[in-house]
Design an enzyme around this catalytic site. Structure first.
Site, PDB file in Angstrom:
ATOM      1  N   SER A 178      -5.899   3.486   4.512  1.00  0.00           N
ATOM      2  CA  SER A 178      -5.405   2.697   3.379  1.00  0.00           C
ATOM      3  C   SER A 178      -6.535   1.945   2.677  1.00  0.00           C
ATOM      4  CB  SER A 178      -4.331   1.695   3.848  1.00  0.00           C
ATOM      5  OG  SER A 178      -3.553   1.259   2.759  1.00  0.00           O
ATOM      6  N   SER A 182       0.796  -1.233   0.000  1.00  0.00           N
ATOM      7  CA  SER A 182       0.000   0.000   0.000  1.00  0.00           C
ATOM      8  C   SER A 182       0.826   1.280   0.000  1.00  0.00           C
ATOM      9  CB  SER A 182      -0.949   0.006   1.201  1.00  0.00           C
ATOM     10  OG  SER A 182      -2.048  -0.843   0.952  1.00  0.00           O
ATOM     11  N   LYS A 184       0.050   3.704  -2.697  1.00  0.00           N
ATOM     12  CA  LYS A 184      -0.973   4.743  -2.586  1.00  0.00           C
ATOM     13  C   LYS A 184      -0.382   6.145  -2.465  1.00  0.00           C
ATOM     14  CE  LYS A 184      -4.639   1.831  -0.573  1.00  0.00           C
ATOM     15  NZ  LYS A 184      -3.995   0.533  -0.281  1.00  0.00           N
TER      16      LYS A 184
END
Length: 413
Positions: free
Chosen positions: A111, A48, A51
């Site tokens: 997230s 993640s 991101k």
């Protein structure tokens, strides 16, 4: 110029640091100077931490006016699928409408994969198009060893009917992660106002469909692994990536960015980050090499041609501040390069550049070649210098001619 000892490389294993991760890096963001590195160019699954690129592109789209924080986004089938099966999520319903700001907060704090997908689709129409934008931006900012196929970092092979039409999966190096984090922090500092929120409720605390979003960054000061000064930035975890974390903290006027990738446990990624941050703050500080508006000893003036005056007073346009190792401060000094200056000269006009000359043994390196040049600041005229009149310039030329002849004759004896 920035004069450094030849062959310098950033410190690879400072005393007291023994990191149990696959790769790591520590950077001072205002200059891009690397303070520590370990396998920093090894491309690994970022999970993640991907991101961060979606955050950057969202922030840029808002800043440019392409989208607005208040834009309403209707959840697609893909977003809804992510809301049902996509790991960390806020359970977006099919057709549910949320604002860009709500989706961004869900992505940055919690997230949320479903929120991230909807931002990607809102900006580029499809995630596939958004991934192309991600790779374009990566190339633009010098992320030379990274590759994106999804906006989330969720394993592409697990996306069922939504598997992207692209080869491979997301990859990113620790160095590229630091470049990306630096781009966010330096150009969009407002991002830290959101990444530092410990918890928030999606849809509002009073909604029966509320989702409590606890920040996955457990190093925020009020959370379980709290560390003074931490206010960002992004964690990541998948089976392939293990536990990753791009962190940032500020203390005593100095900010650092750290990246660890491939830690074995959630606790370990924060423990290893703590080692890096502790080393950074205990061993480095920011030092002003040249002060805005204050003349530099030995470089107080610059010669001016064809001016009413022969010289212009010179001052730094802004402060020149760099990270230095504590007890090594005396080895840094300003160095000035000037350019040909012809009157008239305006107040504040650039008449040279100021860099840093370093004579010590501390190892130094920068994230990108251009970062070293960008450390330099402009040397500017403190006041205007008018163009000299014809008569003044004529007699000055005669004087220079006579002095030149006299010096030539003197040199013969």
């Amino acid at each position: 110029m920035l004069a450094l000892p030849s062959g310098n490389q950033a410190e690879a294993a400072p005393a007291g640091i023994n990191l149990e991760v696959k790769s790591a890096i520590m950077v001072e963001p205002t200059t891009g100077r690397i303070l520590y590195k370990m396998n920093e160019n090894e491309a690994l699954p970022p999970a993640s931490m991907t991101k961060m690129m979606t955050e950057l592109l969202t922030l840029e789209a808002v800043k440019s006016g392409k989208i607005s924080w208040d834009d309403k986004v209707k959840t697609s089938e893909y977003g809804h699928w992510m809301g049902r099966y996509g790991g960390s999520r806020v359970y977006l319903g099919l057709g549910e409408v949320r604002t860009v700001k709500e989706l961004y907060e869900a992505m940055a704090i919690y997230s949320a994969n479903d929120a991230t997908v909807m931002l990607a689709e809102h900006i580029s129409g499809t995630e596939e198009n958004f991934a192309k934008l991600m790779n374009q931006k990566a190339a633009e900012i010098g992320m030379d060893n990274s590759y994106f196929v999804t906006s989330t970092g969720y394993p592409a092979s697990g996306l069922k009917q939504f598997i992207p039409n692209a080869e491979g999966d997301n990859l990113m190096t620790a160095k590229d992660s630091a470049i990306l984090a630096r781009e966010i922090i330096m150009n969009h500092p407002e991002a830290l106002e959101i990444s530092s929120i410990p918890r928030k409720f999606f849809r509002g605390e009073d909604s029966p469909q509320k989702v409590r979003m606890d920040n996955w960054n457990f190093m925020l000061p009020s959370l379980v692994y709290g560390f003074e000064g931490v206010d960002g930035l992004k964690t990541g975890h998948t089976d392939a990536a293990k536990y990753c974390f791009t962190g940032t903290a500020e203390r005593n006027g100095m900010r650092i960015i750290t990246v660890v990738m491939g830690a074995e446990t959630e606790a370990k990624r924060f423990a290893e980050t703590k080692k890096l941050m502790t080393h950074g703050f205990n061993n480095y500080k920011m030092q002003t090499i040249a002060t805005q508006g204050k003349e530099i000893e030995g470089f107080e003036t610059v010669e001016v041609r064809k001016g009413k005056e022969l010289e212009a007073r010179a001052i730094p346009e802004r402060n020149l501040v760099v990270p230095v190792r504590i007890d090594d401060e005396a080895n840094y000094k300003p160095v000035v390069t000037t350019q040909e200056v012809i009157a008239p000269v305006k107040k504040g006009q650039s008449i040279g550049k100021i860099g840093v000359e370093y004579s010590g043994e501390d190892l130094q390196e920068y994230l990108r070649p251009t970062d070293q040049e960008q450390v330099m600041v402009q040397l500017v005229a403190k006041e205007e210098v008018e163009k000299g009149g014809m008569v003044r310039l004529f007699f000055r030329a005669i004087k220079s001619f006579v002095v030149g002849i006299f010096d030539s004759i003197t040199g013969m004896f």
